[in-house]
Design a protein around this motif. Structure first.
Motif, PDB file in Angstrom:
ATOM      1  N   SER A 148       0.273  -1.273   0.347  1.00 12.28           N
ATOM      2  CA  SER A 148       0.031  -0.233   0.315  1.00 12.28           C
ATOM      3  C   SER A 148       0.574   1.633  -0.065  1.00 12.28           C
ATOM      4  O   SER A 148       1.874   2.006   0.403  1.00 12.28           O
ATOM      5  CB  SER A 148      -1.016   0.012   1.450  1.00 12.28           C
ATOM      6  OG  SER A 148      -0.176  -0.127   2.775  1.00 12.28           O
ATOM      7  N   SER A 149       0.329   2.595  -0.915  1.00 10.35           N
ATOM      8  CA  SER A 149       1.437   3.270  -0.508  1.00 10.35           C
ATOM      9  C   SER A 149       0.435   4.680   0.473  1.00 10.35           C
ATOM     10  O   SER A 149      -0.895   4.241  -0.208  1.00 10.35           O
ATOM     11  CB  SER A 149       1.184   4.484  -2.183  1.00 10.35           C
ATOM     12  OG  SER A 149       0.208   4.056  -2.838  1.00 10.35           O
ATOM     13  N   LEU A 150       0.769   5.570   0.363  1.00 14.15           N
ATOM     14  CA  LEU A 150       0.251   6.600   1.878  1.00 14.15           C
ATOM     15  C   LEU A 150       0.483   8.064   1.695  1.00 14.15           C
ATOM     16  O   LEU A 150       1.831   8.193   1.712  1.00 14.15           O
ATOM     17  CB  LEU A 150       0.116   5.793   2.519  1.00 14.15           C
ATOM     18  CG  LEU A 150      -0.801   4.818   4.052  1.00 14.15           C
ATOM     19  CD1 LEU A 150      -0.380   3.711   4.016  1.00 14.15           C
ATOM     20  CD2 LEU A 150      -0.291   4.973   5.673  1.00 14.15           C
ATOM     21  N   THR A 151      -0.362   8.740   1.229  1.00 11.80           N
ATOM     22  CA  THR A 151       0.090   9.804   1.450  1.00 11.80           C
ATOM     23  C   THR A 151      -0.835  10.877   2.480  1.00 11.80           C
ATOM     24  O   THR A 151      -2.002  10.561   2.281  1.00 11.80           O
ATOM     25  CB  THR A 151      -0.555  10.657   0.152  1.00 11.80           C
ATOM     26  OG1 THR A 151       0.825   9.925  -1.314  1.00 11.80           O
ATOM     27  CG2 THR A 151       0.731  12.164  -0.072  1.00 11.80           C
ATOM     28  N   LEU A 152       0.611  11.441   3.273  1.00 11.69           N
ATOM     29  CA  LEU A 152      -0.771  11.941   4.580  1.00 11.69           C
ATOM     30  C   LEU A 152       0.041  13.764   4.110  1.00 11.69           C
ATOM     31  O   LEU A 152       1.131  13.936   4.057  1.00 11.69           O
ATOM     32  CB  LEU A 152      -0.175  11.797   5.478  1.00 11.69           C
ATOM     33  CG  LEU A 152      -0.049   9.923   5.405  1.00 11.69           C
ATOM     34  CD1 LEU A 152       1.156   9.422   6.801  1.00 11.69           C
ATOM     35  CD2 LEU A 152      -1.447   9.133   5.592  1.00 11.69           C
ATOM     36  N   SER A 153      -1.226  14.600   4.340  1.00 14.09           N
ATOM     37  CA  SER A 153      -0.555  16.117   4.592  1.00 14.09           C
ATOM     38  C   SER A 153      -1.729  16.991   5.453  1.00 14.09           C
ATOM     39  O   SER A 153      -2.859  16.785   5.519  1.00 14.09           O
ATOM     40  CB  SER A 153      -0.657  16.536   3.181  1.00 14.09           C
ATOM     41  OG  SER A 153       0.070  17.733   3.343  1.00 14.09           O
ATOM     42  N   LEU A 154      -1.157  17.600   6.286  1.00 14.23           N
ATOM     43  CA  LEU A 154      -2.186  18.818   6.775  1.00 14.23           C
ATOM     44  C   LEU A 154      -1.728  19.647   6.268  1.00 14.23           C
ATOM     45  O   LEU A 154      -2.038  21.382   6.578  1.00 14.23           O
ATOM     46  CB  LEU A 154      -1.367  18.707   8.273  1.00 14.23           C
ATOM     47  CG  LEU A 154      -2.418  17.846   9.890  1.00 14.23           C
ATOM     48  CD1 LEU A 154      -0.884  17.939  10.373  1.00 14.23           C
ATOM     49  CD2 LEU A 154      -3.579  16.841   9.488  1.00 14.23           C
ATOM     50  N   SER A 155      -0.918  20.265   4.849  1.00 10.37           N
ATOM     51  CA  SER A 155      -0.588  21.637   4.442  1.00 10.37           C
ATOM     52  C   SER A 155      -1.382  21.629   3.425  1.00 10.37           C
ATOM     53  O   SER A 155      -1.168  22.391   2.282  1.00 10.37           O
ATOM     54  CB  SER A 155       0.693  21.103   4.414  1.00 10.37           C
ATOM     55  OG  SER A 155       1.782  21.311   5.411  1.00 10.37           O
ATOM     56  N   ALA A 156      -2.251  20.731   2.319  1.00 14.03           N
ATOM     57  CA  ALA A 156      -2.341  20.849   1.318  1.00 14.03           C
ATOM     58  C   ALA A 156      -3.428  21.802   0.636  1.00 14.03           C
ATOM     59  O   ALA A 156      -4.465  22.553   2.266  1.00 14.03           O
ATOM     60  CB  ALA A 156      -3.268  19.736   1.154  1.00 14.03           C
TER      61      ALA A 156
END
Length: 297
Positions: free
Chosen positions: A215-223
């Motif tokens: 699995s690949s995860l992209t995580l952000s609070l800056s979008a």
């Protein structure tokens, strides 16, 4: 069940206190916070008692719900468990493996029940989807995108000033949400095989799962606000499955989490999102953090 709330910040006021107040099988017995004036304000708002002494609150309740930064949560969860109190905890359980393990050890030694509030696992539609995909099996790969705009230029979120979020970023704030969906479907993460930073606090992870999928995860609070949102897609022998959206809010999900705690207490059977699961999520995130920091090969 008499339950006390630890914490007086935005999340406690917006989600925990309303959920405990409206739950028909819970007696919302009191509030403790690190700022006594805030505890009194929140307690008055919901018609309960403010406590200046956390141990006095422990003495008066059967369980505690925690809405505090992870490090503070872990310390107080250990104390509450040792006092024989059941635990309704927030994610992440802790931000170090040592803190998380201390909570799990205290829960086990005191034989109390624990539930960690991973939101998607207590929203009716998403939990049903997760269970259905776990039963389907045969998944080859998955991708998860958890993109918040907390630190966007147009953000007015009350959580943007949170010190622990600013220090730990999206990996520790929204990473637990993504893992809580992927792990029950694809199996435990045997290892984090890649981790790379992106813009702001964005991180990209690749996981190797015990069930054979990756699995690949992209995580952000800056979008940017226009790009924020959540998506999970699975691909496998049965085709493509996409995590559904839901109109249920955090308060309703927390009511369901309190139901889960009551059931765990009544049956003696651990919930799938207990402290041990919270610890496993912490271990995976700590491994990813080490890769991002260049502390491992």
């Amino acid at each position: 069940m008499r339950i006390g709330l630890l914490g007086t910040g935005p999340w406690a006021a917006m989600a925990h206190a309303p959920a405990l107040s409206e739950h028909p099988a819970v007696d919302f017995a009191g509030v403790w916070g690190r700022r006594p004036s805030a505890a009194k304000e929140l307690a008055d708002r919901f018609g309960t008692r403010a406590y200046d002494d956390v141990d006095a609150l422990f003495a008066d309740v059967d369980a505690v719900a925690v809405a505090l930064p992870p490090a503070v949560q872990a310390e107080l969860a250990v104390r509450a468990a040792r006092a024989g109190r059941h635990l309704l905890l927030d994610k992440p359980l802790a931000t170090t493996v040592e803190q998380g393990r201390a909570v799990v050890d205290a829960v086990r030694e005191a034989q109390v029940a624990s539930v960690v509030f991973f939101t998607s696992r207590f929203v009716t539609g998403t939990e049903a989807w997760i269970s259905a995909q776990a039963d389907t099996g045969g998944w080859f790969t998955a991708r998860a995108e958890w993109l918040g705009s907390l630190y966007g230029s147009d953000s007015d979120s009350p959580f943007a000033a949170s010190p622990w979020r600013r220090e730990k970023g999206a990996l520790w704030d929204v990473g637990p949400h993504a893992l809580s969906v992927l792990l029950p479907v694809l199996g435990d993460a045997r290892r984090v095989t890649a981790a790379a930073p992106g813009p702001g606090d964005t991180v990209h992870l690749v996981l190797d799962h015990a069930g054979g999928a990756s699995s690949s995860l992209t995580l952000s609070l800056s979008a940017p606000a226009a790009a924020a949102g959540t998506a999970v897609e699975l691909r496998g022998e049965s085709g493509v499955a996409v995590l559904p959206t839901s109109e249920e809010g955090a308060v309703t999900a927390l009511v369901h989490a309190a139901d889960a705690l009551l059931t765990a207490v009544g049956t003696g059977r651990p919930h799938a999102c207990d402290a041990a699961f919270g610890l496993r999520v912490t271990e995976i995130l700590a491994e990813a953090e080490a890769l991002l920091d260049g502390r491992t090969g």
